[in-house]
Design a protein around this motif. Sequence first.
Motif, PDB file in Angstrom:
ATOM      1  N   LEU A  19       0.835  -1.195   0.000  1.00  0.00           N
ATOM      2  CA  LEU A  19       0.000   0.000   0.000  1.00  0.00           C
ATOM      3  C   LEU A  19       0.872   1.247   0.000  1.00  0.00           C
ATOM      4  O   LEU A  19       2.082   1.181   0.231  1.00  0.00           O
ATOM      5  CB  LEU A  19      -0.926   0.002   1.222  1.00  0.00           C
ATOM      6  N   ASP A  25      -9.612   7.183   2.061  1.00  0.00           N
ATOM      7  CA  ASP A  25     -10.421   6.247   1.288  1.00  0.00           C
ATOM      8  C   ASP A  25     -11.049   5.190   2.187  1.00  0.00           C
ATOM      9  O   ASP A  25     -12.164   4.735   1.930  1.00  0.00           O
ATOM     10  CB  ASP A  25      -9.556   5.580   0.208  1.00  0.00           C
ATOM     11  N   ALA A  35      -5.987  -5.824   2.175  1.00  0.00           N
ATOM     12  CA  ALA A  35      -4.925  -5.495   1.216  1.00  0.00           C
ATOM     13  C   ALA A  35      -4.502  -6.729   0.431  1.00  0.00           C
ATOM     14  O   ALA A  35      -4.293  -6.672  -0.790  1.00  0.00           O
ATOM     15  CB  ALA A  35      -3.731  -4.895   1.950  1.00  0.00           C
ATOM     16  N   GLY A  39      -6.802  -7.425  -2.314  1.00  0.00           N
ATOM     17  CA  GLY A  39      -6.923  -6.359  -3.298  1.00  0.00           C
ATOM     18  C   GLY A  39      -8.147  -5.496  -3.107  1.00  0.00           C
ATOM     19  O   GLY A  39      -8.452  -4.646  -3.957  1.00  0.00           O
ATOM     20  N   GLU A  40      -8.857  -5.678  -1.987  1.00  0.00           N
ATOM     21  CA  GLU A  40     -10.040  -4.850  -1.744  1.00  0.00           C
ATOM     22  C   GLU A  40      -9.634  -3.422  -1.395  1.00  0.00           C
ATOM     23  O   GLU A  40     -10.285  -2.463  -1.787  1.00  0.00           O
ATOM     24  CB  GLU A  40     -10.904  -5.466  -0.639  1.00  0.00           C
ATOM     25  N   LYS A  44      -7.015  -0.853  -2.414  1.00  0.00           N
ATOM     26  CA  LYS A  44      -6.112  -0.673  -3.555  1.00  0.00           C
ATOM     27  C   LYS A  44      -4.825   0.026  -3.124  1.00  0.00           C
ATOM     28  O   LYS A  44      -4.787   0.758  -2.137  1.00  0.00           O
ATOM     29  CB  LYS A  44      -6.800   0.153  -4.645  1.00  0.00           C
ATOM     30  N   LYS A  45      -3.781  -0.168  -3.923  1.00  0.00           N
ATOM     31  CA  LYS A  45      -2.452   0.337  -3.581  1.00  0.00           C
ATOM     32  C   LYS A  45      -2.432   1.836  -3.332  1.00  0.00           C
ATOM     33  O   LYS A  45      -1.768   2.315  -2.416  1.00  0.00           O
ATOM     34  CB  LYS A  45      -1.459  -0.010  -4.698  1.00  0.00           C
ATOM     35  N   ASP A  46      -3.162   2.608  -4.133  1.00  0.00           N
ATOM     36  CA  ASP A  46      -3.073   4.062  -4.033  1.00  0.00           C
ATOM     37  C   ASP A  46      -4.115   4.655  -3.081  1.00  0.00           C
ATOM     38  O   ASP A  46      -4.261   5.872  -3.010  1.00  0.00           O
ATOM     39  CB  ASP A  46      -3.217   4.695  -5.417  1.00  0.00           C
ATOM     40  N   GLU A  47      -4.839   3.813  -2.335  1.00  0.00           N
ATOM     41  CA  GLU A  47      -5.863   4.318  -1.430  1.00  0.00           C
ATOM     42  C   GLU A  47      -5.275   4.625  -0.050  1.00  0.00           C
ATOM     43  O   GLU A  47      -4.426   3.882   0.460  1.00  0.00           O
ATOM     44  CB  GLU A  47      -7.008   3.315  -1.316  1.00  0.00           C
TER      45      GLU A  47
END
Length: 443
Positions: free
Chosen positions: A107, A249, A377, A380-381, A383-386
Motif C-alpha cells: 500500500l 479512502d 490489502a 486487493g479490496e 487498492k495500492k493508491d488508497e
Amino acid sequence: MPFSAEFRCIAGCSGSYPLEQVIYRCPQCGDLLEVVHDLAALRTKSAAEWKSLFANRWRSTDEPYGSGVWGKHEWVAPQLEPTNIVSMLEGVTHLTRVPNYANELGLTDVRVKQCGTSHSGSFKDLGMTVLVSMVKQMIAHGQPIRAIACASTGDTSAALAAYAAAAGIRSVVILPRGKISTAQLVQPLAMGSLVLAIDTDFDGCMRLVQELASKEGVYLANSMNSLRLEGQKTVAIEIAQQLDWQVPDWVVIPGGNLGNVSALGAGFELLLSLGLVDRRPRICVAQAANAAPLHASYRANWADLQPVKAKTTLASAIQIGNPVSFKKAVRALRAFEGVVEAVTESELADASARIDRYGLFTCPHTGVALGAVEKLAARGEIKKDERVVVISTASGLKFADFKVGYHEGKLADVPAPKYRNVPVELPEEYGAVRDALLRGLDR
C-alpha cells in the motif's frame, strides 16, 4: 440563530427529548436514541468559517477549547454551559504515518489515529467528557442523580472514573471478574470508583447496569447513551482536519459494542452536510473472530442480530456477543459502503507485533483493525493508491501483559508468534558479546 441539539429515535418515531432528560431508549418503540443537531443553525456559518474556527482552537490554551472535543463545542453539545464542562484536554491526537508498514503490505499510505494517547489511555475519554459534563449540568439544574454507572471491560471504567472524579460525582463500575488487564482494573480503583466485579461476561454486566439505571437513580454511562457518541464522533472531524479537510479512502475500526462505527459515521455525515468535505470514506469494522456477531450479520447480507456467547479473546474490550449499537452500526456501514472483517487471535497478535516493529506499541484491539487491513490489502479490496486510516483505540501500555506474553511465546491461542523477539543472554565476555552483535546485525 442559537445552536441546539436533541435526542430522537433512530427508527424515526415522532417526538424529541432534551439532552438533559434521563432517557436512553425511545418510549414508543424501545429503540436507541441519537443526538440530532439543528443543521439550519449550523449552516449560518460557512464551511470556511467553521474550518477557521476549528483551526484557531486546535491545541489552544483557551480552556476548554484546546480539547479535541470542546474545540467542536457547537457540533457536540451546544446547550452545555462552558462552566459545566469537565475536560482533560482529550483528543487532538496524532495521525501517525507508517510508510514502511504500508509498503510491506503493498500500500501507499497507512496512518494510525492514536486515540489511546488521551488522559486515561483510550478513546473512551472523548465520549466521557461529554456525558459527565452533561450530568454535572443536570445536577446543577436540580436533577437527583446519585452516581454515574457503567458496565465495562476496562477502558470505559477508567474514563468514567477519571472524569467523574474530576467533576466530584460518584462513579460505579460493573465489570466481569478476572477478564480485564490489571492496568485497566487499577485505574477506577485508584480514582475512587465503587467497583463491582461480577462472575459473568460483559453482556451480563450490561444487563445488570441497565437494570440499576432504571431503578436506583444512577445515570447510565455506556455507549447506548448517545451523549457518549457525540464526543467520539470528533475523531472523524479530527481526521479530516489533519488531512487538510480531505477524507481517507478507508477508515478501519475495531468493533465490540459498535458505538464507535456509528459515532464516526455521524462525524463524517456532519462534515459532509455542512460542506467541509465532499465525500464519505469507506468503513471497515474489524471484529475478533471469537466475538463477531456483526461479521455474521454482514456475511448473511445484513441479517438481524443473532447474539452469541463471546469466546475469550486477547482483544478483551471487544469481547461482546450482544452489541447494543448493532442497528446504528449497520445503518452507518450501509451508508459508507462498509465491510466487516473477522480476525483470529494469531492474526491480531501478529499484526500488532508487526506494526510495533515500525515504532508503534499497539493494543490488541488495534491489532484486530490492523489484521483486517492486512487481509483486505492481500485480497486487493484496499487498492495500492488508497489512503487508509486505522483507529487505535487504546494505549498499548495498558496491555503490557499481552506484549510480554507474545514475545515470551506464552499466549495460548498464538502458538507460533511470527515477530517474537527475545533477549540474547550472554556471559560477561567481549568475544561472546561481539559475536552475538554481528550475528544479530547480519540477521
